[in-house]
Design an enzyme around this catalytic site. Sequence first.
Site, PDB file in Angstrom:
ATOM      1  N   ASN A  35     -17.399 -28.151  32.158  1.00  0.00           N
ATOM      2  CA  ASN A  35     -18.445 -27.797  33.225  1.00  0.00           C
ATOM      3  C   ASN A  35     -19.860 -27.617  32.655  1.00  0.00           C
ATOM      4  O   ASN A  35     -20.827 -27.765  33.403  1.00  0.00           O
ATOM      5  CB  ASN A  35     -17.880 -26.451  33.630  1.00  0.00           C
ATOM      6  CG  ASN A  35     -17.766 -25.331  32.448  1.00  0.00           C
ATOM      7  OD1 ASN A  35     -17.927 -25.742  31.330  1.00  0.00           O
ATOM      8  ND2 ASN A  35     -17.914 -24.133  32.984  1.00  0.00           N
TER       9      ASN A  35
ATOM     10  N   GLU B 182     -22.862 -16.151  21.150  1.00  0.00           N
ATOM     11  CA  GLU B 182     -23.647 -17.319  20.979  1.00  0.00           C
ATOM     12  C   GLU B 182     -25.183 -17.178  21.552  1.00  0.00           C
ATOM     13  O   GLU B 182     -25.135 -16.377  22.512  1.00  0.00           O
ATOM     14  CB  GLU B 182     -22.997 -18.713  21.804  1.00  0.00           C
ATOM     15  CG  GLU B 182     -21.647 -18.923  21.168  1.00  0.00           C
ATOM     16  CD  GLU B 182     -20.888 -20.086  22.205  1.00  0.00           C
ATOM     17  OE1 GLU B 182     -20.185 -20.832  21.322  1.00  0.00           O
ATOM     18  OE2 GLU B 182     -21.087 -20.359  23.059  1.00  0.00           O
TER      19      GLU B 182
ATOM     20  N   CYS C  42     -17.753 -20.035  33.911  1.00  0.00           N
ATOM     21  CA  CYS C  42     -16.942 -19.123  33.386  1.00  0.00           C
ATOM     22  C   CYS C  42     -17.608 -17.594  33.623  1.00  0.00           C
ATOM     23  O   CYS C  42     -16.861 -16.584  33.604  1.00  0.00           O
ATOM     24  CB  CYS C  42     -16.669 -19.158  31.764  1.00  0.00           C
ATOM     25  SG  CYS C  42     -18.476 -19.320  30.974  1.00  0.00           S
TER      26      CYS C  42
ATOM     27  N   GLU D 178     -15.581 -18.437  23.531  1.00  0.00           N
ATOM     28  CA  GLU D 178     -15.933 -17.903  24.739  1.00  0.00           C
ATOM     29  C   GLU D 178     -14.827 -18.458  25.782  1.00  0.00           C
ATOM     30  O   GLU D 178     -14.809 -19.557  25.999  1.00  0.00           O
ATOM     31  CB  GLU D 178     -17.305 -18.574  24.952  1.00  0.00           C
ATOM     32  CG  GLU D 178     -17.922 -18.017  26.378  1.00  0.00           C
ATOM     33  CD  GLU D 178     -17.921 -18.765  27.437  1.00  0.00           C
ATOM     34  OE1 GLU D 178     -17.103 -18.741  28.252  1.00  0.00           O
ATOM     35  OE2 GLU D 178     -18.634 -19.636  27.512  1.00  0.00           O
TER      36      GLU D 178
END
Length: 468
Positions: A138, A448, A273, A239
């Site tokens: 994505n 991150e 997400c 993640e």
Amino acid sequence: TSCKGLAHLTVDARKSHPPPSTHWRPEKADRSSLSSIPGMPVLFSALFLLQERSSLLRKWYDLMIKNKDDLAKIITAESGKPLKEAQGEILYSALFLEWFSEEARRVYGDIIYTSARDKRALVLKQPVGVAAVITPWNFPSAMITRKVGAALAAGCTVVVKPAEDTPFSALALAELASQAGIPPGVYNVIPCSRKNATEVGEAICTDPLVSKISFTGSTTTGKVLLHHAANSVKRVSMELGGLAPFIVFDSANVDQAVAGAMASKFRNAGQTCVCSNRFLVQRGIHDAFVKAFAEAIKKNLRVGNGFEEGTTQGPLINEKAVEKVEKQVNDAVCKGATVVTGGKRHQLGKNFFEPTLLSNVTQDMLCSHEETFGPLAPVIKFDTEEEAVAIANAADVGLAGYFYSQDPAQIWRVAEQLEVGMVGVNEGLISSVECPFGGVKQSGLGREGSKYGIDEYLELKYVCYGGL
């Protein structure tokens, strides 16, 4: 889709950085197989000092900016993302390289004075070693640079397995890395087919040369990779999935809340997400919000080919993704939900789905407790703040959460009570290279981006210096 200007990046990538799979094959793996990648050093820091690493990352950033239009077209060609959004991703992606080129110079240790007169204690930060990086489709560029930028800044080398649906973005980045002067073997790409994805992922993650695994993807796959990492106790950052609540309290500004909902829900056709998965709207403002939200969807969203000007919603990544959205809509309607707008596949083709708004949604419906990853906005009505927070926190994941309120005391209470790693207060877009990205519960481990992102690729070493 063929696009003018793409060929020189993708073809040159194969010439200068051939996919390591031409040298490294999981079916022949002997558990030391990554060492067969030509020229692959264990540590980038062994080749270049931090100032040189910083300079190389900056050159890579400059080349991304120079080639931003071609890189964006690659994303649109392989994922269907609208070109304007793809251009935004490339800028966002490049900024991670710029950020970590600067953070590379800020890896500090410590000197600790102990209770012993003749001893001093030092704390060093050293690169963990080879990092295995597994990225999703994505955000095929940004998810690579967010991880690889930090790893290279820390002094690690990386092996990237991009998503099967979007390998060309990773290969184009490899070509630009080569042009920037990053040596062969430092940034390695292993594309593979969907059929071989599980086998390749396992082979990379269990290879003894790998010291660190970084993964972005589903919670289910993340748990599998955690098992692989556990066997040799590798460092892990993940993640994973989300089920982001978007809460609108009675005190909210309706227009601001609708604008935030549009940005959060329908970016990349809902395939992010951190996009809102559940809209919780307080009874006093519910009807006004639903009406304004529906009007905004009809007025501002246009489904179409990602290369066509004016398109805001491209196709979903594949038909399986469309079937999931369709299943959730049908389940909700069967259980009493109302389709306010949309609700079915779009006439453009099998991978397109209409932006959909549902009202009268309840917590027993699939869309309330299962991540959608598509253009579906289900609205749940609530009465009290306590009820909204309880519904939001009922999930076993906690990546992002959003809420709209003009009550300062309520803002502090809810921001602290939401069980998520990131909160948007009166804001629908929260991602930024300067800020830590990550979740709690089953949404992952580690962070991150930001000044904290580089720590995921560093080990602390304590040195006791005696005899002084």
